[in-house]
Design an enzyme around this catalytic site. Structure first.
Site, PDB file in Angstrom:
ATOM      1  N   LYS A 157      -8.815 -29.878   3.930  1.00  0.00           N
ATOM      2  CA  LYS A 157      -9.129 -31.089   4.684  1.00  0.00           C
ATOM      3  C   LYS A 157      -9.201 -32.293   3.759  1.00  0.00           C
ATOM      4  O   LYS A 157      -9.884 -32.272   2.739  1.00  0.00           O
ATOM      5  CB  LYS A 157     -10.466 -30.921   5.413  1.00  0.00           C
ATOM      6  CG  LYS A 157     -10.798 -32.065   6.369  1.00  0.00           C
ATOM      7  CD  LYS A 157     -11.971 -31.681   7.253  1.00  0.00           C
ATOM      8  CE  LYS A 157     -12.328 -32.779   8.217  1.00  0.00           C
ATOM      9  NZ  LYS A 157     -13.401 -32.389   9.153  1.00  0.00           N
ATOM     10  N   ARG A 174     -17.471 -34.252  13.460  1.00  0.00           N
ATOM     11  CA  ARG A 174     -17.404 -33.702  14.805  1.00  0.00           C
ATOM     12  C   ARG A 174     -18.426 -32.582  14.972  1.00  0.00           C
ATOM     13  O   ARG A 174     -18.803 -31.913  14.036  1.00  0.00           O
ATOM     14  CB  ARG A 174     -15.978 -33.176  15.050  1.00  0.00           C
ATOM     15  CG  ARG A 174     -15.678 -32.829  16.490  1.00  0.00           C
ATOM     16  CD  ARG A 174     -14.183 -32.667  16.704  1.00  0.00           C
ATOM     17  NE  ARG A 174     -13.908 -32.071  17.996  1.00  0.00           N
ATOM     18  CZ  ARG A 174     -13.750 -30.771  18.196  1.00  0.00           C
ATOM     19  NH1 ARG A 174     -13.822 -29.949  17.171  1.00  0.00           N
ATOM     20  NH2 ARG A 174     -13.511 -30.296  19.398  1.00  0.00           N
ATOM     21  N   ARG A 209      -9.952 -22.131  14.752  1.00  0.00           N
ATOM     22  CA  ARG A 209      -9.745 -21.491  13.457  1.00  0.00           C
ATOM     23  C   ARG A 209      -8.506 -20.611  13.541  1.00  0.00           C
ATOM     24  O   ARG A 209      -8.180 -20.062  14.579  1.00  0.00           O
ATOM     25  CB  ARG A 209     -10.955 -20.617  13.068  1.00  0.00           C
ATOM     26  CG  ARG A 209     -12.238 -21.384  12.821  1.00  0.00           C
ATOM     27  CD  ARG A 209     -12.182 -22.110  11.482  1.00  0.00           C
ATOM     28  NE  ARG A 209     -13.442 -22.769  11.170  1.00  0.00           N
ATOM     29  CZ  ARG A 209     -13.746 -24.002  11.506  1.00  0.00           C
ATOM     30  NH1 ARG A 209     -12.869 -24.727  12.220  1.00  0.00           N
ATOM     31  NH2 ARG A 209     -14.895 -24.540  11.179  1.00  0.00           N
TER      32      ARG A 209
END
Length: 319
Positions: free
Chosen positions: A180, A115, A314
Protein backbone atom coordinates in the site's frame (compact mmCIF):
# COMPACT_ATOMS: atom_id res chain seq x y z
CA UNK A 1 8.83 26.40 15.19
CA UNK A 2 7.80 26.57 11.54
CA UNK A 3 10.32 29.35 10.87
CA UNK A 4 13.07 27.23 12.42
CA UNK A 5 12.02 24.21 10.39
CA UNK A 6 12.19 26.21 7.16
CA UNK A 7 15.81 27.04 7.95
CA UNK A 8 16.67 23.43 8.76
CA UNK A 9 14.66 21.62 6.08
CA UNK A 10 17.61 21.34 3.67
CA UNK A 11 19.25 18.78 5.98
CA UNK A 12 22.52 20.77 6.13
CA UNK A 13 24.37 22.02 9.21
CA UNK A 14 23.43 25.48 10.50
CA UNK A 15 25.25 27.08 13.42
CA UNK A 16 23.32 28.25 16.45
CA UNK A 17 24.62 31.74 15.78
CA UNK A 18 23.28 31.81 12.21
CA UNK A 19 19.92 30.34 13.29
CA UNK A 20 19.65 32.84 16.12
CA UNK A 21 20.51 35.77 13.87
CA UNK A 22 17.91 34.71 11.29
CA UNK A 23 15.20 34.36 13.93
CA UNK A 24 16.18 37.20 16.27
CA UNK A 25 16.87 34.79 19.14
CA UNK A 26 19.78 34.02 21.43
CA UNK A 27 21.74 30.81 20.91
CA UNK A 28 20.25 29.45 24.13
CA UNK A 29 16.72 30.22 22.90
CA UNK A 30 17.52 28.46 19.62
CA UNK A 31 18.75 25.41 21.52
CA UNK A 32 15.50 25.29 23.50
CA UNK A 33 13.47 25.53 20.30
CA UNK A 34 15.46 22.67 18.82
CA UNK A 35 14.72 20.52 21.86
CA UNK A 36 11.06 21.40 21.44
CA UNK A 37 11.19 20.27 17.81
CA UNK A 38 12.60 16.90 18.81
CA UNK A 39 10.12 16.33 21.61
CA UNK A 40 6.91 17.64 20.06
CA UNK A 41 7.36 16.65 16.42
CA UNK A 42 9.43 13.50 16.94
CA UNK A 43 12.18 14.78 14.64
CA UNK A 44 15.79 13.62 15.01
CA UNK A 45 18.52 16.29 15.11
CA UNK A 46 22.29 15.95 14.87
CA UNK A 47 24.52 18.37 16.76
CA UNK A 48 28.26 18.68 16.01
CA UNK A 49 30.52 21.11 17.82
CA UNK A 50 31.86 23.74 15.44
CA UNK A 51 29.30 22.88 12.73
CA UNK A 52 25.94 23.39 14.40
CA UNK A 53 22.67 21.52 13.98
CA UNK A 54 20.95 19.64 11.18
CA UNK A 55 17.96 17.40 10.75
CA UNK A 56 18.76 13.69 10.49
CA UNK A 57 16.85 13.72 7.19
CA UNK A 58 15.92 16.72 5.01
CA UNK A 59 12.29 17.80 4.80
CA UNK A 60 10.11 19.09 1.99
CA UNK A 61 7.78 21.38 3.93
CA UNK A 62 4.41 22.30 2.49
CA UNK A 63 4.10 25.91 1.39
CA UNK A 64 0.81 27.54 0.38
CA UNK A 65 2.48 30.17 -1.81
CA UNK A 66 4.61 27.66 -3.70
CA UNK A 67 1.63 25.38 -4.16
CA UNK A 68 -0.28 28.28 -5.74
CA UNK A 69 2.60 28.86 -8.16
CA UNK A 70 2.69 25.20 -9.22
CA UNK A 71 -1.00 24.31 -9.46
CA UNK A 72 -3.22 25.07 -12.45
CA UNK A 73 -6.39 25.28 -10.30
CA UNK A 74 -7.15 28.13 -7.91
CA UNK A 75 -8.71 26.18 -5.05
CA UNK A 76 -8.01 27.82 -1.67
CA UNK A 77 -5.38 25.80 0.22
CA UNK A 78 -4.74 25.81 3.97
CA UNK A 79 -1.66 24.13 5.45
CA UNK A 80 -1.49 23.27 9.15
CA UNK A 81 1.63 22.39 11.09
CA UNK A 82 -0.55 19.90 12.96
CA UNK A 83 -4.17 18.79 12.76
CA UNK A 84 -6.22 16.11 14.44
CA UNK A 85 -7.47 15.06 10.99
CA UNK A 86 -7.54 16.98 7.71
CA UNK A 87 -10.98 15.50 6.97
CA UNK A 88 -12.30 16.71 10.31
CA UNK A 89 -10.76 20.14 9.77
CA UNK A 90 -12.39 20.35 6.33
CA UNK A 91 -15.74 19.59 7.97
CA UNK A 92 -15.14 22.36 10.51
CA UNK A 93 -14.35 24.79 7.70
CA UNK A 94 -17.58 23.83 5.91
CA UNK A 95 -19.55 24.40 9.09
CA UNK A 96 -17.82 27.77 9.44
CA UNK A 97 -19.10 28.84 6.04
CA UNK A 98 -16.11 28.26 3.73
CA UNK A 99 -17.44 27.34 0.30
CA UNK A 100 -16.00 24.33 -1.55
CA UNK A 101 -13.93 23.38 -3.36
CA UNK A 102 -11.02 23.97 -0.99
CA UNK A 103 -8.06 21.93 0.25
CA UNK A 104 -6.79 21.22 3.77
CA UNK A 105 -3.32 19.76 4.31
CA UNK A 106 -1.24 19.13 7.42
CA UNK A 107 2.37 18.30 8.19
CA UNK A 108 1.16 15.87 10.84
CA UNK A 109 -2.11 14.37 12.04
CA UNK A 110 -2.70 13.38 15.64
CA UNK A 111 -5.90 11.45 14.90
CA UNK A 112 -5.66 10.54 11.22
CA UNK A 113 -8.24 8.01 10.11
CA UNK A 114 -8.40 5.39 7.42
CA UNK A 115 -11.31 3.33 6.23
CA UNK A 116 -13.35 1.32 8.78
CA UNK A 117 -12.12 3.57 11.60
CA UNK A 118 -8.50 2.46 11.38
CA UNK A 119 -5.75 4.81 12.49
CA UNK A 120 -3.73 6.39 9.67
CA UNK A 121 -0.08 6.62 10.75
CA UNK A 122 0.90 10.27 10.22
CA UNK A 123 4.54 11.14 11.04
CA UNK A 124 5.60 14.77 10.67
CA UNK A 125 6.66 16.31 7.39
CA UNK A 126 7.23 13.23 5.26
CA UNK A 127 3.87 12.16 3.82
CA UNK A 128 0.82 13.80 2.29
CA UNK A 129 -2.29 14.26 4.44
CA UNK A 130 -4.76 15.91 2.10
CA UNK A 131 -8.50 16.64 2.14
CA UNK A 132 -10.55 18.21 -0.63
CA UNK A 133 -14.01 19.56 0.16
CA UNK A 134 -15.97 18.98 -3.04
CA UNK A 135 -19.52 20.19 -3.79
CA UNK A 136 -22.05 17.57 -4.90
CA UNK A 137 -24.21 19.19 -7.56
CA UNK A 138 -26.17 16.30 -9.06
CA UNK A 139 -27.36 14.37 -6.03
CA UNK A 140 -26.57 10.80 -5.05
CA UNK A 141 -25.75 9.76 -8.62
CA UNK A 142 -22.64 11.95 -8.53
CA UNK A 143 -21.33 9.81 -5.65
CA UNK A 144 -21.46 6.56 -7.65
CA UNK A 145 -17.96 5.20 -8.14
CA UNK A 146 -16.46 8.42 -6.76
CA UNK A 147 -13.79 6.76 -4.62
CA UNK A 148 -12.73 4.69 -7.63
CA UNK A 149 -12.34 7.81 -9.77
CA UNK A 150 -10.25 9.45 -7.04
CA UNK A 151 -8.08 6.32 -7.13
CA UNK A 152 -7.57 6.81 -10.86
CA UNK A 153 -6.50 10.41 -10.26
CA UNK A 154 -3.99 9.38 -7.58
CA UNK A 155 -2.64 6.63 -9.83
CA UNK A 156 -2.19 9.11 -12.68
CA UNK A 157 -0.20 11.45 -10.41
CA UNK A 158 2.05 8.69 -9.06
CA UNK A 159 2.78 7.47 -12.57
CA UNK A 160 3.83 11.01 -13.44
CA UNK A 161 6.58 10.69 -10.81
CA UNK A 162 7.90 7.55 -12.47
CA UNK A 163 6.04 4.91 -10.45
CA UNK A 164 4.92 2.65 -13.29
CA UNK A 165 3.58 -0.38 -11.39
CA UNK A 166 0.72 1.40 -9.61
CA UNK A 167 -2.48 -0.60 -9.23
CA UNK A 168 -5.82 -0.01 -7.53
CA UNK A 169 -7.63 -2.19 -5.02
CA UNK A 170 -11.39 -1.88 -4.61
CA UNK A 171 -12.60 0.37 -3.22
CA UNK A 172 -10.05 2.74 -1.62
CA UNK A 173 -6.43 1.57 -1.82
CA UNK A 174 -3.53 2.31 -4.15
CA UNK A 175 -0.85 -0.39 -4.35
CA UNK A 176 2.58 -1.03 -5.82
CA UNK A 177 3.44 -4.73 -6.14
CA UNK A 178 0.88 -5.54 -3.44
CA UNK A 179 2.20 -2.91 -1.02
CA UNK A 180 0.00 0.00 0.00
CA UNK A 181 1.26 3.43 -0.99
CA UNK A 182 -1.95 5.47 -0.67
CA UNK A 183 -5.46 5.32 0.75
CA UNK A 184 -8.69 7.22 0.17
CA UNK A 185 -11.45 8.07 2.64
CA UNK A 186 -14.67 9.74 1.47
CA UNK A 187 -17.05 11.28 4.01
CA UNK A 188 -20.41 12.82 3.16
CA UNK A 189 -21.59 16.10 4.67
CA UNK A 190 -25.26 17.00 4.26
CA UNK A 191 -28.15 15.35 2.44
CA UNK A 192 -27.68 14.13 -1.16
CA UNK A 193 -31.30 15.09 -1.81
CA UNK A 194 -30.55 18.67 -0.73
CA UNK A 195 -27.29 20.54 -0.09
CA UNK A 196 -24.43 18.07 0.03
CA UNK A 197 -20.64 18.03 0.00
CA UNK A 198 -18.12 15.23 0.11
CA UNK A 199 -14.77 15.34 1.89
CA UNK A 200 -12.19 13.49 -0.19
CA UNK A 201 -9.38 12.44 2.14
CA UNK A 202 -6.17 11.16 0.54
CA UNK A 203 -3.11 9.86 2.34
CA UNK A 204 0.04 9.16 0.31
CA UNK A 205 3.29 7.71 1.65
CA UNK A 206 5.81 10.14 0.18
CA UNK A 207 9.22 10.46 1.89
CA UNK A 208 8.66 7.89 4.64
CA UNK A 209 11.39 5.29 5.17
CA UNK A 210 10.29 3.88 8.51
CA UNK A 211 7.81 4.64 11.27
CA UNK A 212 7.94 3.93 15.02
CA UNK A 213 4.43 2.49 15.00
CA UNK A 214 3.65 -0.90 13.53
CA UNK A 215 1.65 -0.81 10.29
CA UNK A 216 -0.35 -4.02 10.01
CA UNK A 217 0.07 -4.51 6.25
CA UNK A 218 2.83 -4.34 3.62
CA UNK A 219 3.55 -0.73 2.62
CA UNK A 220 5.89 1.34 0.51
CA UNK A 221 6.48 5.01 -0.24
CA UNK A 222 7.32 7.17 -3.24
CA UNK A 223 10.91 7.76 -2.11
CA UNK A 224 11.44 4.06 -1.46
CA UNK A 225 10.30 3.29 -5.00
CA UNK A 226 12.24 6.08 -6.73
CA UNK A 227 15.26 6.34 -4.39
CA UNK A 228 14.73 10.11 -4.42
CA UNK A 229 13.20 12.66 -2.07
CA UNK A 230 9.91 13.90 -3.49
CA UNK A 231 8.94 17.58 -3.64
CA UNK A 232 5.66 17.46 -1.73
CA UNK A 233 4.52 20.87 -3.01
CA UNK A 234 4.86 19.65 -6.58
CA UNK A 235 3.00 16.46 -5.62
CA UNK A 236 0.16 18.47 -4.07
CA UNK A 237 -0.11 20.72 -7.10
CA UNK A 238 -0.25 17.79 -9.51
CA UNK A 239 -2.80 16.04 -7.30
CA UNK A 240 -5.09 19.08 -7.33
CA UNK A 241 -4.78 19.37 -11.10
CA UNK A 242 -5.54 15.68 -11.59
CA UNK A 243 -8.51 15.74 -9.22
CA UNK A 244 -9.97 18.76 -10.99
CA UNK A 245 -9.77 16.87 -14.29
CA UNK A 246 -11.01 13.46 -13.16
CA UNK A 247 -13.79 14.79 -10.92
CA UNK A 248 -15.04 17.01 -13.74
CA UNK A 249 -15.14 14.04 -16.11
CA UNK A 250 -16.97 11.98 -13.49
CA UNK A 251 -19.49 14.78 -12.86
CA UNK A 252 -20.34 15.34 -16.52
CA UNK A 253 -20.18 11.78 -17.87
CA UNK A 254 -20.64 9.49 -14.87
CA UNK A 255 -18.60 6.54 -13.65
CA UNK A 256 -19.82 4.24 -16.41
CA UNK A 257 -17.54 6.03 -18.90
CA UNK A 258 -14.51 5.42 -16.65
CA UNK A 259 -15.39 1.88 -15.62
CA UNK A 260 -13.21 0.09 -18.18
CA UNK A 261 -10.20 2.25 -17.35
CA UNK A 262 -10.61 1.46 -13.65
CA UNK A 263 -10.85 -2.29 -14.32
CA UNK A 264 -7.66 -2.10 -16.38
CA UNK A 265 -5.92 -0.51 -13.38
CA UNK A 266 -7.40 -2.96 -10.86
CA UNK A 267 -4.54 -4.93 -9.30
CA UNK A 268 -6.83 -7.79 -8.23
CA UNK A 269 -8.87 -8.19 -11.40
CA UNK A 270 -9.72 -11.88 -11.89
CA UNK A 271 -8.22 -12.89 -8.53
CA UNK A 272 -9.80 -15.18 -5.94
CA UNK A 273 -10.71 -13.17 -2.84
CA UNK A 274 -12.51 -13.29 0.48
CA UNK A 275 -14.99 -10.51 1.20
CA UNK A 276 -15.91 -10.09 4.85
CA UNK A 277 -18.57 -8.01 6.56
CA UNK A 278 -18.69 -8.48 10.31
CA UNK A 279 -18.71 -12.24 10.91
CA UNK A 280 -19.84 -13.09 7.39
CA UNK A 281 -17.26 -14.15 4.80
CA UNK A 282 -17.83 -14.74 1.08
CA UNK A 283 -15.36 -16.44 -1.27
CA UNK A 284 -15.37 -15.53 -4.94
CA UNK A 285 -13.52 -14.34 -8.02
CA UNK A 286 -13.40 -10.65 -8.91
CA UNK A 287 -15.12 -9.96 -12.23
CA UNK A 288 -14.73 -6.19 -12.04
CA UNK A 289 -17.16 -3.44 -11.08
CA UNK A 290 -20.55 -2.40 -12.41
CA UNK A 291 -21.57 0.98 -13.82
CA UNK A 292 -22.10 2.31 -10.29
CA UNK A 293 -18.73 1.15 -8.94
CA UNK A 294 -20.05 -1.85 -7.00
CA UNK A 295 -17.80 -4.91 -6.86
CA UNK A 296 -18.80 -7.80 -9.14
CA UNK A 297 -17.94 -11.15 -7.57
CA UNK A 298 -18.44 -14.63 -9.05
CA UNK A 299 -19.69 -16.71 -6.10
CA UNK A 300 -20.43 -20.40 -6.74
CA UNK A 301 -20.98 -19.73 -10.44
CA UNK A 302 -23.37 -16.83 -9.77
CA UNK A 303 -22.37 -13.18 -10.18
CA UNK A 304 -23.20 -10.96 -7.21
CA UNK A 305 -22.53 -7.28 -6.53
CA UNK A 306 -21.36 -5.62 -3.31
CA UNK A 307 -20.98 -1.97 -2.37
CA UNK A 308 -20.57 0.31 0.64
CA UNK A 309 -20.75 -0.76 4.23
CA UNK A 310 -17.95 -2.08 6.38
CA UNK A 311 -16.53 -4.47 3.81
CA UNK A 312 -13.00 -5.90 3.89
CA UNK A 313 -11.43 -7.47 0.82
CA UNK A 314 -8.45 -9.85 0.96
CA UNK A 315 -6.84 -12.26 -1.47
CA UNK A 316 -7.94 -15.80 -0.63
CA UNK A 317 -4.40 -16.99 0.26
CA UNK A 318 -4.01 -13.96 2.62
CA UNK A 319 -7.41 -14.22 4.29
Amino acid sequence: MYALLKLLQDGKFHSGEVLGSAMGLSRMAVWKRLQQLEQELDLRLHSVRGKGYRLAEPLSLLDEARHAELSLVDWPVQVYLESDSTNVEAMRQLQGGLRPPFVIMAERQTAGRGRRGRRWVSPFGCNLYFSLAWPVERGARELEGLSLVVGLAVRHVLQGFGLVRVGLKWPNDVLIDGKKIAGILLELVGDPADTCHVIIGIGINVNMHAVPETIDQPWTSMCMETAEQIDRNLLCARLCDALADWLSRHRTKGFSTLRQEWETAHAWQGRDVRLTSGNQAIEGKIMGVNERGALRLLVGGIEKTFSGGELSLRLSHDA
